[in-house]
Design a protein around this motif. Structure first.
Motif, PDB file in Angstrom:
ATOM      1  N   ASP A  45       0.817  -1.219   0.000  1.00  0.00           N
ATOM      2  CA  ASP A  45       0.000   0.000   0.000  1.00  0.00           C
ATOM      3  C   ASP A  45       0.851   1.269   0.000  1.00  0.00           C
ATOM      4  O   ASP A  45       0.569   2.215  -0.738  1.00  0.00           O
ATOM      5  N   HIS A  46       1.868   1.294   0.809  1.00  0.00           N
ATOM      6  CA  HIS A  46       2.725   2.479   0.900  1.00  0.00           C
ATOM      7  C   HIS A  46       3.414   2.758  -0.438  1.00  0.00           C
ATOM      8  O   HIS A  46       3.434   3.895  -0.915  1.00  0.00           O
ATOM      9  N   GLU A  47       3.955   1.718  -1.058  1.00  0.00           N
ATOM     10  CA  GLU A  47       4.631   1.875  -2.349  1.00  0.00           C
ATOM     11  C   GLU A  47       3.652   2.311  -3.438  1.00  0.00           C
ATOM     12  O   GLU A  47       3.994   3.138  -4.290  1.00  0.00           O
ATOM     13  N   CYS A  48       2.432   1.782  -3.393  1.00  0.00           N
ATOM     14  CA  CYS A  48       1.401   2.198  -4.359  1.00  0.00           C
ATOM     15  C   CYS A  48       1.056   3.669  -4.195  1.00  0.00           C
ATOM     16  O   CYS A  48       0.847   4.383  -5.175  1.00  0.00           O
ATOM     17  N   HIS A  49       1.019   4.119  -2.961  1.00  0.00           N
ATOM     18  CA  HIS A  49       0.741   5.524  -2.681  1.00  0.00           C
ATOM     19  C   HIS A  49       1.854   6.416  -3.242  1.00  0.00           C
ATOM     20  O   HIS A  49       1.589   7.450  -3.867  1.00  0.00           O
ATOM     21  N   ILE A  50       3.096   6.024  -3.056  1.00  0.00           N
ATOM     22  CA  ILE A  50       4.235   6.771  -3.595  1.00  0.00           C
ATOM     23  C   ILE A  50       4.165   6.809  -5.116  1.00  0.00           C
ATOM     24  O   ILE A  50       4.373   7.860  -5.736  1.00  0.00           O
ATOM     25  N   LEU A  51       3.871   5.681  -5.725  1.00  0.00           N
ATOM     26  CA  LEU A  51       3.758   5.606  -7.181  1.00  0.00           C
ATOM     27  C   LEU A  51       2.629   6.498  -7.687  1.00  0.00           C
ATOM     28  O   LEU A  51       2.798   7.228  -8.670  1.00  0.00           O
ATOM     29  N   ALA A  52       1.507   6.486  -7.011  1.00  0.00           N
ATOM     30  CA  ALA A  52       0.368   7.323  -7.408  1.00  0.00           C
ATOM     31  C   ALA A  52       0.711   8.806  -7.295  1.00  0.00           C
ATOM     32  O   ALA A  52       0.329   9.603  -8.158  1.00  0.00           O
ATOM     33  N   ASN A  53       1.439   9.182  -6.263  1.00  0.00           N
ATOM     34  CA  ASN A  53       1.841  10.583  -6.108  1.00  0.00           C
ATOM     35  C   ASN A  53       2.806  11.005  -7.210  1.00  0.00           C
ATOM     36  O   ASN A  53       2.768  12.145  -7.661  1.00  0.00           O
ATOM     37  N   ALA A  54       3.669  10.104  -7.626  1.00  0.00           N
ATOM     38  CA  ALA A  54       4.663  10.432  -8.644  1.00  0.00           C
ATOM     39  C   ALA A  54       4.081  10.454 -10.049  1.00  0.00           C
ATOM     40  O   ALA A  54       4.449  11.295 -10.871  1.00  0.00           O
ATOM     41  N   LEU A  55       3.145   9.540 -10.330  1.00  0.00           N
ATOM     42  CA  LEU A  55       2.661   9.371 -11.705  1.00  0.00           C
ATOM     43  C   LEU A  55       1.217   9.798 -11.915  1.00  0.00           C
ATOM     44  O   LEU A  55       0.751   9.824 -13.060  1.00  0.00           O
ATOM     45  N   GLY A  56       0.499  10.094 -10.857  1.00  0.00           N
ATOM     46  CA  GLY A  56      -0.903  10.467 -11.001  1.00  0.00           C
ATOM     47  C   GLY A  56      -1.736   9.305 -11.506  1.00  0.00           C
ATOM     48  O   GLY A  56      -1.498   8.157 -11.147  1.00  0.00           O
ATOM     49  N   HIS A  57      -2.704   9.602 -12.379  1.00  0.00           N
ATOM     50  CA  HIS A  57      -3.615   8.556 -12.870  1.00  0.00           C
ATOM     51  C   HIS A  57      -2.893   7.488 -13.686  1.00  0.00           C
ATOM     52  O   HIS A  57      -3.371   6.378 -13.828  1.00  0.00           O
ATOM     53  N   LYS A  58      -1.723   7.802 -14.217  1.00  0.00           N
ATOM     54  CA  LYS A  58      -0.957   6.808 -14.991  1.00  0.00           C
ATOM     55  C   LYS A  58      -0.480   5.656 -14.108  1.00  0.00           C
ATOM     56  O   LYS A  58      -0.171   4.579 -14.610  1.00  0.00           O
ATOM     57  N   ALA A  59      -0.427   5.875 -12.805  1.00  0.00           N
ATOM     58  CA  ALA A  59       0.030   4.842 -11.882  1.00  0.00           C
ATOM     59  C   ALA A  59      -0.915   3.648 -11.836  1.00  0.00           C
ATOM     60  O   ALA A  59      -0.533   2.583 -11.377  1.00  0.00           O
ATOM     61  N   THR A  60      -2.131   3.803 -12.334  1.00  0.00           N
ATOM     62  CA  THR A  60      -3.090   2.697 -12.328  1.00  0.00           C
ATOM     63  C   THR A  60      -3.142   1.966 -13.666  1.00  0.00           C
ATOM     64  O   THR A  60      -3.958   1.075 -13.850  1.00  0.00           O
ATOM     65  N   SER A  61      -2.274   2.337 -14.587  1.00  0.00           N
ATOM     66  CA  SER A  61      -2.251   1.724 -15.914  1.00  0.00           C
ATOM     67  C   SER A  61      -1.101   0.730 -16.023  1.00  0.00           C
ATOM     68  O   SER A  61       0.070   1.113 -16.093  1.00  0.00           O
ATOM     69  N   LEU A  62      -1.448  -0.539 -16.043  1.00  0.00           N
ATOM     70  CA  LEU A  62      -0.420  -1.566 -16.169  1.00  0.00           C
ATOM     71  C   LEU A  62       0.348  -1.408 -17.476  1.00  0.00           C
ATOM     72  O   LEU A  62       1.571  -1.532 -17.495  1.00  0.00           O
ATOM     73  N   SER A  63      -0.335  -1.098 -18.560  1.00  0.00           N
ATOM     74  CA  SER A  63       0.352  -0.940 -19.847  1.00  0.00           C
ATOM     75  C   SER A  63       1.326   0.231 -19.805  1.00  0.00           C
ATOM     76  O   SER A  63       2.422   0.155 -20.365  1.00  0.00           O
TER      77      SER A  63
END
Length: 72
Positions: A45-63
């Motif tokens: 969860d913590h790493e996902c939060h960091i990724l979301a902050n860095a990439l925004g909505h793109k963080a939820t795109s596996l492709s």
């Protein structure tokens, strides 16, 4: 590794007889696959939060994440 699915996650390791189960060690009855590892597993969860902050909505795109090694 993510693109080929040859990664040290239990779903792959189970297919090649290196794990007794394809399940996530933390989440019961859920296969430990790339999507689960990157987006769902509460262990990260913590790493996902960091990724979301860095990439925004793109963080939820596996492709998007798999398109370039710099994205992950």
């Amino acid at each position: 590794y993510f693109c080929t699915h040859h990664i040290r996650l239990n779903a792959h390791l189970h297919r090649i007889n290196r794990s007794k189960t394809p399940n996530c060690p933390l989440c019961e009855d859920v296969n430990e696959m790339i999507h689960h590892f990157l987006f769902v597993c509460p262990q990260y969860d913590h790493e996902c939060h960091i990724l979301a902050n860095a990439l925004g909505h793109k963080a939820t795109s596996l492709s998007f994440l798999l398109a370039d090694v710099k994205n992950v």
